[in-house]
Scaffold this motif. Structure first.
Motif, short mmCIF file in Angstrom:
data_model
loop_
_atom_site.label_atom_id
_atom_site.label_comp_id
_atom_site.label_asym_id
_atom_site.label_seq_id
_atom_site.Cartn_x
_atom_site.Cartn_y
_atom_site.Cartn_z
N VAL A 287 0.92 -1.12 0.03
CA VAL A 287 -0.01 0.06 0.00
C VAL A 287 0.89 1.15 0.12
CG1 VAL A 287 -1.93 -1.14 1.25
CG2 VAL A 287 -0.19 -0.04 2.63
N GLN A 288 0.49 2.18 -0.76
CA GLN A 288 1.25 3.43 -0.85
C GLN A 288 0.29 4.64 -0.32
OE1 GLN A 288 4.71 4.01 -2.37
NE2 GLN A 288 4.18 5.68 -1.02
N PRO A 289 0.06 4.92 1.10
CA PRO A 289 -0.49 6.07 1.36
C PRO A 289 -0.04 7.48 1.04
CG PRO A 289 0.21 4.73 3.18
CD PRO A 289 0.93 4.22 2.19
N ALA A 290 -0.91 8.24 0.91
CA ALA A 290 -0.54 9.73 0.42
C ALA A 290 0.42 10.35 1.29
CB ALA A 290 -1.60 10.49 0.18
N GLY A 291 1.52 10.82 0.75
CA GLY A 291 2.86 11.47 1.39
C GLY A 291 3.41 10.50 2.40
N GLN A 292 3.31 9.21 2.35
CA GLN A 292 4.12 8.57 3.28
C GLN A 292 4.54 7.50 2.38
OE1 GLN A 292 1.39 6.88 6.43
NE2 GLN A 292 -0.09 8.68 6.36
N PRO A 293 5.48 6.75 3.20
CA PRO A 293 6.59 5.55 2.51
C PRO A 293 5.44 4.61 2.25
CG PRO A 293 7.39 6.38 4.57
CD PRO A 293 6.06 7.16 4.66
N ALA A 294 5.96 3.50 1.13
CA ALA A 294 4.86 2.43 1.15
C ALA A 294 5.39 1.34 2.01
CB ALA A 294 5.50 1.71 -0.46
N ARG A 295 4.14 0.54 2.39
CA ARG A 295 4.28 -0.45 3.50
C ARG A 295 3.56 -1.68 2.83
NH1 ARG A 295 0.08 2.81 6.01
NH2 ARG A 295 -1.61 1.64 6.02
N TRP A 296 3.72 -2.70 3.44
CA TRP A 296 3.21 -4.15 3.18
C TRP A 296 2.19 -4.26 4.31
CZ3 TRP A 296 3.90 -6.66 -1.15
CH2 TRP A 296 4.93 -6.27 -2.29
N ASP A 297 1.16 -4.46 4.14
CA ASP A 297 0.04 -4.83 5.08
C ASP A 297 -0.64 -6.33 4.86
OD1 ASP A 297 0.26 -2.29 6.16
OD2 ASP A 297 -1.60 -1.50 5.27
N PRO A 298 -1.05 -7.01 5.66
CA PRO A 298 -1.58 -8.05 5.66
C PRO A 298 -2.84 -8.04 4.92
CG PRO A 298 -1.09 -8.04 7.99
CD PRO A 298 -1.01 -6.48 7.32
N LEU A 299 -3.33 -9.09 4.13
CA LEU A 299 -4.41 -9.08 3.09
C LEU A 299 -5.28 -10.12 3.82
CD1 LEU A 299 -5.87 -7.61 0.79
CD2 LEU A 299 -4.39 -9.27 -0.78
N PRO A 300 -6.36 -9.78 4.34
CA PRO A 300 -7.37 -10.46 4.97
C PRO A 300 -8.48 -11.29 3.95
CG PRO A 300 -8.10 -8.38 5.65
CD PRO A 300 -6.86 -8.42 4.78
N GLN A 301 -9.16 -12.19 4.36
CA GLN A 301 -10.38 -12.59 3.60
C GLN A 301 -10.21 -12.93 2.21
OE1 GLN A 301 -12.92 -13.82 5.40
NE2 GLN A 301 -11.68 -13.32 7.16
N GLN A 302 -8.98 -13.45 1.93
CA GLN A 302 -8.61 -14.01 0.39
C GLN A 302 -8.10 -15.29 0.32
OE1 GLN A 302 -8.77 -11.50 -2.16
NE2 GLN A 302 -9.60 -10.06 -0.51
N ARG A 303 -8.75 -16.01 -0.67
CA ARG A 303 -8.66 -17.44 -0.99
C ARG A 303 -7.19 -17.79 -1.56
NH1 ARG A 303 -12.43 -21.20 -4.53
NH2 ARG A 303 -11.70 -20.21 -5.95
N VAL A 304 -6.55 -18.69 -1.06
CA VAL A 304 -5.17 -19.02 -1.35
C VAL A 304 -5.10 -20.67 -1.76
CG1 VAL A 304 -3.73 -17.06 -0.49
CG2 VAL A 304 -4.22 -19.36 0.71
N ARG A 305 -4.39 -20.97 -2.78
CA ARG A 305 -4.35 -22.55 -3.21
C ARG A 305 -3.11 -23.01 -2.85
NH1 ARG A 305 -7.49 -20.21 -7.09
NH2 ARG A 305 -9.68 -21.12 -7.51
#
Length: 367
Positions: A287-305
């Motif tokens: 994620v790239q918030p406006a005016g802030q450094p990019a960061r990695w956030d957990p991504l919930p409720q998504q299906r993985v195989r």
């Protein structure tokens, strides 16, 4: 709800002496993975007037854990290596150790054995007499085009050379060069393809651009080719040419949607056929918030195989699915039917919002 879930729920409700509920530290589901072990130089040239210092580099992922290691000589004698952490990203850590080889070191095939978080990996390398050992290098390594659209062809090229005189270099034909890639925010390099040099020592290969990151080319030397491929020519020339790696070149990949990554561990690594292995990991989105450094956030409720490839030839099949929790984590328990590679994949249903991704492959073996 599993039995473990019931037990944790009861423990969380159990009061302390002051009547307040007992807090339980969350269980860490992901374990430490050793992503890569590298030796530089390989072969180690001995016999000169000075000692030669070899560097041993280890990249780990998962929870932070100390790295330990041993050097194993051809006669099976051992020397301890002390590793220090030199770099850390959101997902990985790089550790290094150094060892000086004197002119009287034993020539032959050595091993470096490393451990982290209960797991072990080893890597063979050569110690060779400096006399008759020719230096090699990779020159003019480049990518085209740059930037490149996701899914489009990316051309990787360069020139493998060997020293032919005091300061002269000439192309080295008919040698295998590995193309390595590491994504942005990652430290371990992974082999993507191999190409053989032409009569002039040049190599060209076309790969598919999938994400931004760093490319490099590596010639692993005749001695390592002899070990890896058992080629007659490589065995005949073993140890005559040093290994070489190009400088890293960055590739910018243009794509719609936010980038995603999967951290993933699988254990136990070895055991009986049809034992159950635990596959655990976390799905992240950049994620790239406006005016802030990019960061990695957990991504919930998504299906993985969860995919399994028993042969290593791409004949893989889905072995299970899971939905990430509020913290982006997932866990699956599956039987291990045979030796093979396991991988977790996220297939985005909304590519304009976030992209698909694949985890590293984890190899599990059966006895």
């Amino acid at each position: 709800m599993t039995i473990i879930d019931h037990l944790l729920a009861r423990l969380l409700r159990r009061p302390r002496g002051d009547g307040a509920p007992t807090k339980i530290k969350p269980v860490e589901t992901e374990s430490v993975e050793i992503e890569s072990v590298e030796v530089d130089p390989d072969p180690v040239p001995i016999g000169g007037e000075d000692q030669v210092v070899a560097t041993f580099e280890v990249v780990t992922s998962g929870p932070s854990a100390e790295v330990t290691g041993d050097l194993v000589a051809p006669d099976e004698s051992r020397a301890e290596l002390r590793f220090e952490r030199e770099e850390r990203t959101t997902f990985e850590e790089r550790w290094r150790s150094r060892h000086a080889f004197g002119r009287d070191a034993t020539a032959g095939t050595w091993r470096v054995v490393v451990g982290a978080g209960g797991g072990t990996e080893e890597r063979e390398f050569e110690v060779s007499a400096e006399e008759g050992l020719r230096r090699s290098r990779i020159d003019g390594f480049e990518l085209s085009p740059d930037p490149v659209d996701e899914g489009s062809p990316l051309t990787v090229s360069g020139l493998l050379e060997v020293v032919t005189g005091k300061e002269d270099w000439g192309g080295l034909p008919g040698r295998t060069v590995a193309l390595l890639f590491r994504p942005d925010d990652m430290l371990a390099r992974r082999e993507v393809a191999r190409v053989v040099t032409d009569r002039s020592g040049r190599f060209d290969a076309t790969v598919t651009a999938t994400e931004s990151g760093f490319w490099s080319a590596e010639f692993r030397g005749d001695a390592r080719e002899a070990r890896d491929f058992r080629e007659v020519r490589a065995v005949r020339d073993a140890g005559r040419v040093t290994a070489a790696r190009s400088a890293e070149v960055h590739s910018a990949v243009s794509a719609a949607g936010a980038q995603t990554k999967i951290t993933y561990s699988a254990n136990p690594k070895s055991g009986r056929r049809n034992r159950k292995a635990t596959h655990a990991g976390t799905l992240f989105v950049r994620v790239q918030p406006a005016g802030q450094p990019a960061r990695w956030d957990p991504l919930p409720q998504q299906r993985v195989r969860l995919w399994f490839d028993p042969s290593g030839t791409g004949a893989d099949a889905v072995k299970g699915t899971a939905t990430t929790g509020s913290d982006g984590r997932f866990t699956l328990r599956k039987k291990v039917p045979s030796t093979g590679g396991w991988q977790v994949r996220f297939d985005s249903q909304a590519p304009s919002q976030r992209r698909s991704c694949k985890s590293p492959v984890r190899r599990l073996t059966v006895s």
